[in-house]
Design a protein around this motif. Structure first.
Motif, PDB file in Angstrom:
ATOM      1  N   ASP A 231      43.907  52.721  35.189  1.00 58.42           N
ATOM      2  CA  ASP A 231      45.238  53.288  35.379  1.00 58.42           C
ATOM      3  C   ASP A 231      45.722  52.938  36.788  1.00 58.42           C
ATOM      4  OD1 ASP A 231      47.587  54.671  35.543  1.00 58.42           O
ATOM      5  OD2 ASP A 231      46.759  56.642  35.147  1.00 58.42           O
ATOM      6  N   GLU A 232      45.235  53.657  37.795  1.00 54.97           N
ATOM      7  CA  GLU A 232      45.638  53.357  39.165  1.00 54.97           C
ATOM      8  C   GLU A 232      45.287  51.927  39.573  1.00 54.97           C
ATOM      9  OE1 GLU A 232      45.331  57.885  39.180  1.00 54.97           O
ATOM     10  OE2 GLU A 232      44.353  56.216  38.161  1.00 54.97           O
ATOM     11  N   SER A 233      44.278  51.334  38.943  1.00 51.97           N
ATOM     12  CA  SER A 233      43.888  49.952  39.249  1.00 51.97           C
ATOM     13  C   SER A 233      44.795  48.926  38.574  1.00 51.97           C
ATOM     14  CB  SER A 233      42.439  49.697  38.809  1.00 51.97           C
ATOM     15  OG  SER A 233      41.536  50.428  39.595  1.00 51.97           O
ATOM     16  N   CYS A 234      45.639  49.368  37.647  1.00 54.28           N
ATOM     17  CA  CYS A 234      46.513  48.443  36.929  1.00 54.28           C
ATOM     18  C   CYS A 234      47.961  48.865  37.131  1.00 54.28           C
ATOM     19  CB  CYS A 234      46.171  48.414  35.444  1.00 54.28           C
ATOM     20  SG  CYS A 234      47.078  47.135  34.541  1.00 54.28           S
ATOM     21  N   GLN A 235      48.623  48.247  38.092  1.00 61.25           N
ATOM     22  CA  GLN A 235      50.003  48.591  38.387  1.00 61.25           C
ATOM     23  C   GLN A 235      50.974  47.470  38.025  1.00 61.25           C
ATOM     24  OE1 GLN A 235      50.654  50.506  42.205  1.00 61.25           O
ATOM     25  NE2 GLN A 235      48.518  51.137  42.330  1.00 61.25           N
ATOM     26  N   ARG A 236      50.704  46.267  38.486  1.00 67.67           N
ATOM     27  CA  ARG A 236      51.613  45.142  38.284  1.00 67.67           C
ATOM     28  C   ARG A 236      51.005  44.120  37.326  1.00 67.67           C
ATOM     29  NH1 ARG A 236      54.951  45.202  43.027  1.00 67.67           N
ATOM     30  NH2 ARG A 236      55.261  47.420  43.491  1.00 67.67           N
ATOM     31  N   GLU A 237      51.803  43.130  36.956  1.00 69.09           N
ATOM     32  CA  GLU A 237      51.340  42.076  36.049  1.00 69.09           C
ATOM     33  C   GLU A 237      50.098  41.365  36.585  1.00 69.09           C
ATOM     34  OE1 GLU A 237      54.462  39.511  34.141  1.00 69.09           O
ATOM     35  OE2 GLU A 237      55.758  40.645  35.503  1.00 69.09           O
ATOM     36  N   THR A 238      50.067  41.131  37.890  1.00 68.64           N
ATOM     37  CA  THR A 238      48.952  40.392  38.480  1.00 68.64           C
ATOM     38  C   THR A 238      47.631  41.142  38.388  1.00 68.64           C
ATOM     39  OG1 THR A 238      49.631  41.296  40.625  1.00 68.64           O
ATOM     40  CG2 THR A 238      50.371  39.072  40.090  1.00 68.64           C
ATOM     41  N   ASP A 239      47.669  42.439  38.097  1.00 71.18           N
ATOM     42  CA  ASP A 239      46.439  43.234  38.016  1.00 71.18           C
ATOM     43  C   ASP A 239      45.684  43.027  36.705  1.00 71.18           C
ATOM     44  OD1 ASP A 239      46.821  44.429  40.526  1.00 71.18           O
ATOM     45  OD2 ASP A 239      48.099  45.998  39.678  1.00 71.18           O
ATOM     46  N   VAL A 240      46.352  42.490  35.682  1.00 70.33           N
ATOM     47  CA  VAL A 240      45.709  42.363  34.369  1.00 70.33           C
ATOM     48  C   VAL A 240      44.472  41.479  34.452  1.00 70.33           C
ATOM     49  CG1 VAL A 240      45.981  41.595  31.981  1.00 70.33           C
ATOM     50  CG2 VAL A 240      47.861  42.796  33.134  1.00 70.33           C
ATOM     51  N   SER A 241      44.599  40.326  35.087  1.00 71.81           N
ATOM     52  CA  SER A 241      43.460  39.397  35.161  1.00 71.81           C
ATOM     53  C   SER A 241      42.319  39.981  35.976  1.00 71.81           C
ATOM     54  CB  SER A 241      43.909  38.062  35.765  1.00 71.81           C
ATOM     55  OG  SER A 241      44.429  38.239  37.070  1.00 71.81           O
ATOM     56  N   ILE A 242      42.635  40.788  36.979  1.00 72.38           N
ATOM     57  CA  ILE A 242      41.600  41.444  37.791  1.00 72.38           C
ATOM     58  C   ILE A 242      40.891  42.513  36.964  1.00 72.38           C
ATOM     59  CG2 ILE A 242      41.177  42.834  39.859  1.00 72.38           C
ATOM     60  CD1 ILE A 242      43.725  41.527  41.051  1.00 72.38           C
ATOM     61  N   CYS A 243      41.670  43.278  36.208  1.00 69.87           N
ATOM     62  CA  CYS A 243      41.111  44.406  35.446  1.00 69.87           C
ATOM     63  C   CYS A 243      40.181  43.955  34.332  1.00 69.87           C
ATOM     64  CB  CYS A 243      42.236  45.256  34.869  1.00 69.87           C
ATOM     65  SG  CYS A 243      43.046  46.316  36.094  1.00 69.87           S
ATOM     66  N   CYS A 244      40.369  42.741  33.808  1.00 67.09           N
ATOM     67  CA  CYS A 244      39.492  42.338  32.691  1.00 67.09           C
ATOM     68  C   CYS A 244      38.055  42.127  33.149  1.00 67.09           C
ATOM     69  CB  CYS A 244      40.022  41.126  31.961  1.00 67.09           C
ATOM     70  SG  CYS A 244      40.419  39.723  32.922  1.00 67.09           S
ATOM     71  N   GLU A 245      37.844  42.001  34.443  1.00 61.89           N
ATOM     72  CA  GLU A 245      36.486  41.886  34.964  1.00 61.89           C
ATOM     73  C   GLU A 245      35.851  43.263  35.209  1.00 61.89           C
ATOM     74  OE1 GLU A 245      34.952  38.981  35.351  1.00 61.89           O
ATOM     75  OE2 GLU A 245      36.750  37.954  34.614  1.00 61.89           O
ATOM     76  N   LEU A 246      36.693  44.297  35.303  1.00 59.34           N
ATOM     77  CA  LEU A 246      36.219  45.601  35.761  1.00 59.34           C
ATOM     78  C   LEU A 246      36.354  46.723  34.736  1.00 59.34           C
ATOM     79  CD1 LEU A 246      37.910  45.505  39.301  1.00 59.34           C
ATOM     80  CD2 LEU A 246      35.604  44.740  38.690  1.00 59.34           C
ATOM     81  N   PHE A 247      37.182  46.527  33.719  1.00 60.70           N
ATOM     82  CA  PHE A 247      37.482  47.590  32.756  1.00 60.70           C
ATOM     83  C   PHE A 247      37.434  47.041  31.328  1.00 60.70           C
ATOM     84  CE2 PHE A 247      39.561  48.771  36.694  1.00 60.70           C
ATOM     85  CZ  PHE A 247      39.349  50.136  36.800  1.00 60.70           C
ATOM     86  N   HIS A 248      37.351  47.955  30.379  1.00 61.62           N
ATOM     87  CA  HIS A 248      37.411  47.577  28.968  1.00 61.62           C
ATOM     88  C   HIS A 248      38.851  47.560  28.460  1.00 61.62           C
ATOM     89  CE1 HIS A 248      33.383  49.507  29.538  1.00 61.62           C
ATOM     90  NE2 HIS A 248      33.016  48.383  28.961  1.00 61.62           N
TER      91      HIS A 248
END
Length: 339
Positions: A231-248
């Motif tokens: 949630d807080e780790s995913c704010q903008r479009e650019t966060d999606v690629s980062i989140c796939c390494e860290l979240f389900h």
């Protein structure tokens, strides 16, 4: 005929004090944007939120900055206008969201279409929305559940007795639980708690660690007994690629990402990465919720209960029947301010 762009601030009183791990709210301040050609109207919303530095003053300044550009934009597709407005509001995505939803709403109404029909079948299956239980005494949290029978509850945690809370709430309902920690746990707590919560019919855990704890999240993703949603780790479009390494999975919030236009791109990117998809709300009126639910058929999970938490709403539009979305018969988002 040219467009008019206007905005107004409202106070939204809540039914109960809404407490999460960071703060408590009793009255939610919000801004409503209206775009009109004198015949058709479109509405959008942005709330005041201290965590994301959204204030009334900042929203007002942002709206004034874009007023002339929006009023000269008649005929532009929403995606094109978003590209023109985003550079001006690159430091205020809450205001960008309010504009974007309002313009999409106006655009759809002018074309006599429900907004969701631009990207999905109007009769497509949509996920049930959860209903949020804020942090309180165990007795009061139980009472909130008893007052509002619902198929899925989002339970806010981040206390010294989190497991006791969930065990106590489980005694009074068989409904599915989703846990939202708002960054209050560490990696070890999360892994340990996920094992216990799995046996308490918890579906997933949302944002257990602080947004900048990447190393902790790598460990949690690999060892958790439950899916972990950003949630807080995913704010903008650019966060999606980062989140796939860290979240389900990710929770997309329109105000954080800048509206429906970027949310649609985030959904596409997340699907390509195999992420679970959720969209959530702030504590907003039916204006904002009616906009959010337009993307519901593209999601796995939905948290669209913001207006249900209010003691007094300012608009009509989408409603819910035991978690099921009931769309308005009107075009656009179907939302309408009370007069």
């Amino acid at each position: 005929m040219g467009l008019t762009f206007s905005f107004q601030f409202y106070d939204l009183p809540l039914q109960h004090p809404f407490q999460i791990s960071r703060y408590t709210v009793t009255v939610q301040k919000t801004a409503i944007v209206c775009i009109s050609d004198g015949i058709h109207f479109g509405y959008g919303e942005a709330t005041v939120n201290p965590y994301y530095h959204s204030t009334q003053e900042r929203l007002k300044e942002s709206f004034i900055k874009i007023q002339a550009l929006v009023e000269a934009a008649s005929g532009l597709h929403p995606e094109e206008l978003w590209k023109n407005i985003e550079p001006i509001l690159k430091n205020d995505y809450f205001a960008l969201c309010a504009f974007d939803i309002a313009y999409w709403d106006f655009y759809a109404r002018k074309n006599n279409k429900p907004l969701r029909s631009y990207w999905s079948d109007e009769e497509a299956i949509t996920p049930l929305t959860s209903y949020t239980i804020g942090i309180d005494s165990i007795e009061k949290m139980q009472q909130k559940i008893l007052e509002k029978p619902w198929p899925i509850y989002k339970i806010k945690l981040g206390t010294s007795n989190d497991i006791e809370i969930v065990e106590s709430l489980r005694k009074i309902t068989d409904s599915v639980f989703r846990i939202d920690v708002n960054c209050a746990w560490n990696a070890e707590q999360t892994i340990k708690n996920s094992n216990i919560l799995r046996d308490l019919n918890v579906e997933f855990i949302e944002q257990p660690l602080k947004a900048d704890d990447s190393e902790g999240m790598k460990k949690v993703k690999s060892e958790s007994y439950l899916p972990i949603i950003a949630d807080e780790s995913c704010q903008r479009e650019t966060d999606v690629s980062i989140c796939c390494e860290l979240f389900h999975g990710i929770n997309i919030k329109l105000m954080k990402c800048g509206g429906i236009t970027p949310a649609l791109r985030m959904i596409k990117a997340a699907r390509e990465e195999g992420l679970l998809l959720m969209a959530g709300c702030m504590t907003e009126s039916t204006i904002g919720i009616s906009g959010l639910t337009q993307i519901a058929s593209l999601l796995d999970y939905l948290d669209a209960d913001g207006a249900l938490l209010l003691s007094q709403d300012i608009a009509s539009g989408v409603t819910f029947d035991f978690g099921n979305i009931v769309y308005s018969n009107s075009f656009g988002t179907g939302a309408k301010l009370y007069t």
